[in-house]
Design a protein around this motif. Sequence first.
Motif, PDB file in Angstrom:
ATOM      1  N   LEU A 124     -24.567 -55.221  18.715  1.00  0.00           N
ATOM      2  CA  LEU A 124     -25.791 -54.955  19.472  1.00  0.00           C
ATOM      3  C   LEU A 124     -26.743 -56.156  19.444  1.00  0.00           C
ATOM      4  O   LEU A 124     -27.414 -56.447  20.444  1.00  0.00           O
ATOM      5  CB  LEU A 124     -26.477 -53.706  18.923  1.00  0.00           C
ATOM      6  CG  LEU A 124     -25.695 -52.396  19.138  1.00  0.00           C
ATOM      7  CD1 LEU A 124     -26.266 -51.272  18.290  1.00  0.00           C
ATOM      8  CD2 LEU A 124     -25.692 -52.016  20.617  1.00  0.00           C
ATOM      9  N   ASP A 125     -26.802 -56.846  18.318  1.00  0.00           N
ATOM     10  CA  ASP A 125     -27.610 -58.069  18.244  1.00  0.00           C
ATOM     11  C   ASP A 125     -27.067 -59.129  19.204  1.00  0.00           C
ATOM     12  O   ASP A 125     -27.834 -59.819  19.889  1.00  0.00           O
ATOM     13  CB  ASP A 125     -27.612 -58.626  16.818  1.00  0.00           C
ATOM     14  CG  ASP A 125     -28.579 -57.880  15.904  1.00  0.00           C
ATOM     15  OD1 ASP A 125     -29.484 -57.197  16.437  1.00  0.00           O
ATOM     16  OD2 ASP A 125     -28.436 -57.980  14.666  1.00  0.00           O
ATOM     17  N   ASN A 126     -25.759 -59.256  19.237  1.00  0.00           N
ATOM     18  CA  ASN A 126     -25.130 -60.204  20.167  1.00  0.00           C
ATOM     19  C   ASN A 126     -25.470 -59.859  21.608  1.00  0.00           C
ATOM     20  O   ASN A 126     -25.766 -60.735  22.432  1.00  0.00           O
ATOM     21  CB  ASN A 126     -23.615 -60.216  19.979  1.00  0.00           C
ATOM     22  CG  ASN A 126     -23.187 -60.861  18.685  1.00  0.00           C
ATOM     23  OD1 ASN A 126     -23.954 -61.622  18.096  1.00  0.00           O
ATOM     24  ND2 ASN A 126     -21.976 -60.559  18.229  1.00  0.00           N
ATOM     25  N   GLN A 127     -25.442 -58.557  21.919  1.00  0.00           N
ATOM     26  CA  GLN A 127     -25.716 -58.134  23.292  1.00  0.00           C
ATOM     27  C   GLN A 127     -27.179 -58.363  23.651  1.00  0.00           C
ATOM     28  O   GLN A 127     -27.512 -58.733  24.779  1.00  0.00           O
ATOM     29  CB  GLN A 127     -25.366 -56.653  23.470  1.00  0.00           C
ATOM     30  CG  GLN A 127     -25.561 -56.129  24.891  1.00  0.00           C
ATOM     31  CD  GLN A 127     -24.722 -56.870  25.917  1.00  0.00           C
ATOM     32  OE1 GLN A 127     -23.624 -57.341  25.603  1.00  0.00           O
ATOM     33  NE2 GLN A 127     -25.224 -56.987  27.134  1.00  0.00           N
ATOM     34  N   LYS A 128     -28.070 -58.153  22.686  1.00  0.00           N
ATOM     35  CA  LYS A 128     -29.501 -58.342  22.937  1.00  0.00           C
ATOM     36  C   LYS A 128     -29.795 -59.755  23.424  1.00  0.00           C
ATOM     37  O   LYS A 128     -30.647 -59.980  24.290  1.00  0.00           O
ATOM     38  CB  LYS A 128     -30.286 -58.065  21.652  1.00  0.00           C
ATOM     39  CG  LYS A 128     -31.781 -58.306  21.775  1.00  0.00           C
ATOM     40  CD  LYS A 128     -32.459 -58.148  20.421  1.00  0.00           C
ATOM     41  CE  LYS A 128     -33.933 -58.495  20.516  1.00  0.00           C
ATOM     42  NZ  LYS A 128     -34.599 -58.441  19.186  1.00  0.00           N
ATOM     43  N   TYR A 172      -7.786 -59.265  25.052  1.00  0.00           N
ATOM     44  CA  TYR A 172      -7.937 -59.862  26.382  1.00  0.00           C
ATOM     45  C   TYR A 172      -9.358 -59.685  26.925  1.00  0.00           C
ATOM     46  O   TYR A 172      -9.710 -60.278  27.949  1.00  0.00           O
ATOM     47  CB  TYR A 172      -6.923 -59.243  27.352  1.00  0.00           C
ATOM     48  CG  TYR A 172      -5.556 -59.868  27.247  1.00  0.00           C
ATOM     49  CD1 TYR A 172      -5.162 -60.893  28.108  1.00  0.00           C
ATOM     50  CD2 TYR A 172      -4.658 -59.471  26.264  1.00  0.00           C
ATOM     51  CE1 TYR A 172      -3.909 -61.483  28.001  1.00  0.00           C
ATOM     52  CE2 TYR A 172      -3.407 -60.050  26.136  1.00  0.00           C
ATOM     53  CZ  TYR A 172      -3.041 -61.061  27.015  1.00  0.00           C
ATOM     54  OH  TYR A 172      -1.806 -61.660  26.897  1.00  0.00           O
ATOM     55  N   ALA A 173     -10.180 -58.863  26.275  1.00  0.00           N
ATOM     56  CA  ALA A 173     -11.561 -58.643  26.727  1.00  0.00           C
ATOM     57  C   ALA A 173     -12.539 -59.610  26.080  1.00  0.00           C
ATOM     58  O   ALA A 173     -13.733 -59.588  26.404  1.00  0.00           O
ATOM     59  CB  ALA A 173     -11.983 -57.211  26.423  1.00  0.00           C
ATOM     60  N   LYS A 174     -12.059 -60.472  25.185  1.00  0.00           N
ATOM     61  CA  LYS A 174     -12.959 -61.351  24.430  1.00  0.00           C
ATOM     62  C   LYS A 174     -13.820 -62.234  25.325  1.00  0.00           C
ATOM     63  O   LYS A 174     -14.962 -62.548  24.990  1.00  0.00           O
ATOM     64  CB  LYS A 174     -12.150 -62.204  23.452  1.00  0.00           C
ATOM     65  CG  LYS A 174     -11.696 -61.443  22.217  1.00  0.00           C
ATOM     66  CD  LYS A 174     -10.951 -62.347  21.243  1.00  0.00           C
ATOM     67  CE  LYS A 174     -10.579 -61.585  19.985  1.00  0.00           C
ATOM     68  NZ  LYS A 174      -9.803 -62.436  19.029  1.00  0.00           N
ATOM     69  N   LEU A 228     -18.547 -57.902  29.343  1.00  0.00           N
ATOM     70  CA  LEU A 228     -18.716 -56.532  28.867  1.00  0.00           C
ATOM     71  C   LEU A 228     -17.988 -56.287  27.540  1.00  0.00           C
ATOM     72  O   LEU A 228     -17.783 -55.133  27.150  1.00  0.00           O
ATOM     73  CB  LEU A 228     -18.207 -55.536  29.923  1.00  0.00           C
ATOM     74  CG  LEU A 228     -19.000 -55.463  31.228  1.00  0.00           C
ATOM     75  CD1 LEU A 228     -18.432 -54.409  32.155  1.00  0.00           C
ATOM     76  CD2 LEU A 228     -20.471 -55.185  30.960  1.00  0.00           C
ATOM     77  N   TYR A 229     -17.627 -57.365  26.859  1.00  0.00           N
ATOM     78  CA  TYR A 229     -16.907 -57.203  25.587  1.00  0.00           C
ATOM     79  C   TYR A 229     -17.706 -56.335  24.613  1.00  0.00           C
ATOM     80  O   TYR A 229     -17.163 -55.416  23.988  1.00  0.00           O
ATOM     81  CB  TYR A 229     -16.634 -58.577  24.945  1.00  0.00           C
ATOM     82  CG  TYR A 229     -15.994 -58.460  23.574  1.00  0.00           C
ATOM     83  CD1 TYR A 229     -14.621 -58.311  23.446  1.00  0.00           C
ATOM     84  CD2 TYR A 229     -16.785 -58.477  22.415  1.00  0.00           C
ATOM     85  CE1 TYR A 229     -14.032 -58.185  22.184  1.00  0.00           C
ATOM     86  CE2 TYR A 229     -16.208 -58.349  21.160  1.00  0.00           C
ATOM     87  CZ  TYR A 229     -14.831 -58.197  21.053  1.00  0.00           C
ATOM     88  OH  TYR A 229     -14.256 -58.062  19.813  1.00  0.00           O
ATOM     89  N   VAL A 237     -18.640 -51.381  21.506  1.00  0.00           N
ATOM     90  CA  VAL A 237     -19.570 -50.341  21.049  1.00  0.00           C
ATOM     91  C   VAL A 237     -19.068 -48.958  21.456  1.00  0.00           C
ATOM     92  O   VAL A 237     -19.171 -47.988  20.689  1.00  0.00           O
ATOM     93  CB  VAL A 237     -20.992 -50.592  21.600  1.00  0.00           C
ATOM     94  CG1 VAL A 237     -21.917 -49.411  21.279  1.00  0.00           C
ATOM     95  CG2 VAL A 237     -21.569 -51.867  21.000  1.00  0.00           C
ATOM     96  N   MET A 238     -18.517 -48.830  22.652  1.00  0.00           N
ATOM     97  CA  MET A 238     -17.961 -47.542  23.094  1.00  0.00           C
ATOM     98  C   MET A 238     -16.839 -47.091  22.162  1.00  0.00           C
ATOM     99  O   MET A 238     -16.737 -45.906  21.825  1.00  0.00           O
ATOM    100  CB  MET A 238     -17.450 -47.649  24.533  1.00  0.00           C
ATOM    101  CG  MET A 238     -18.552 -47.752  25.580  1.00  0.00           C
ATOM    102  SD  MET A 238     -17.902 -47.983  27.265  1.00  0.00           S
ATOM    103  CE  MET A 238     -17.310 -46.339  27.626  1.00  0.00           C
ATOM    104  N   LEU A 239     -15.991 -48.028  21.748  1.00  0.00           N
ATOM    105  CA  LEU A 239     -14.882 -47.691  20.854  1.00  0.00           C
ATOM    106  C   LEU A 239     -15.363 -47.291  19.465  1.00  0.00           C
ATOM    107  O   LEU A 239     -14.654 -46.595  18.737  1.00  0.00           O
ATOM    108  CB  LEU A 239     -13.921 -48.884  20.735  1.00  0.00           C
ATOM    109  CG  LEU A 239     -12.977 -49.120  21.916  1.00  0.00           C
ATOM    110  CD1 LEU A 239     -12.231 -50.433  21.749  1.00  0.00           C
ATOM    111  CD2 LEU A 239     -11.991 -47.963  22.064  1.00  0.00           C
TER     112      LEU A 239
END
Length: 374
Positions: A263-267, A187-189, A193-194, A199-201
Amino acid sequence: MAADKSTKKLPTGVRKKSENSYEVRVKHDGKTYYAYASTITEAKKKRVDLKYQLTHGTYIKPASYTFGQWFEFWMENYKENSVKRGTCVTYWNYYNASVKERFGDVKLDKIHGEDIQMFYNELVKKGSRSATIKVIKAFMSGAFKQAVKNGIIARNPFDATNFPTKTKAEKKRKAMTKEEQALFMEYAKESYLYNLFAVMLRTGMRCGEIRGLRWGDIDKKEHVIHVRRTLKYINGEGYVADAPKTKTSFRDIPLTQDLIGLLDNQKNYWNFKVEKIDRYLFCNVDGDPLDSQAVQVEINRIINRIRAAGNEFERITPHVFRHTFATRALEAGMEPQILKAILGHSSIAMTMDLYSHVLPDSKAEEMKKIVSVF
């Protein structure tokens, strides 16, 4: 000269009170003034200092200090340049919220062990967590300890107390089950903040640590994430970079291929211009630090969607992701010593205390391996 029970001669004006306590006496203008020390050497120095202060008019009567006045003096002169800025902010917040009303106007020498013990009990009745009470104990006892060293009071009232054990109402560390974890991430997709949740998990980073990550902390050459800071909220300044929680919180977390993709996606998520390349990796749409409350709001929003779809799901906080990572790691067979290093715990005992409940099944499986020996 005075003498103690072992007939060892003591300096003039020094008397032994107990095994590690000496009383210093100085007469001035017909009055006797006192100070206290834990060693003879310290007592001799305090007697010289006391005589100097009385002669030059700089002596401050110990009882003139309230706990609030001493706490402010102690923070400014003993803590602000020796501990993290965030720690000072935490001490002040807890003092104002829980201690000031109870002890702020009480004279230092009027606070006794039974007063602290009753305060402990009051905090427990109010539902304060053990972790909260430990922080309060840390700074209050530290302030009293310094007052003893300075000869302002004879003893630390915390020495006559028992720290309350965890109450039955205090829940065990919460971690998502595998099913809950999968449901939440499904449901977070569509959440902005997905990547943060994912990354936290996979790392067990604290919320402040992951919000304080910069792209420069992602070391693809060495295949690690450098944890070098945490975000701390300072009144009047907003979120500022502070040192991690403890010395062992400075750490390197192995960088897997899965993490590199996230991380690349987040960048590239917000499509910021080049000049903002060193922004916080997880930030808001303007490139500013991500508010911890915003993370909780997004978690709540996702859980509401899960519930609206007819699923049961307990409320969780960002810290649950850290506990979930640790639980999955132990379930997968990670050695506790390795987990300690990844989490940044100060000791293996802390890791085992927090997550020993995960190990019973693992212990049973390990015991089966020894059967073949007999």
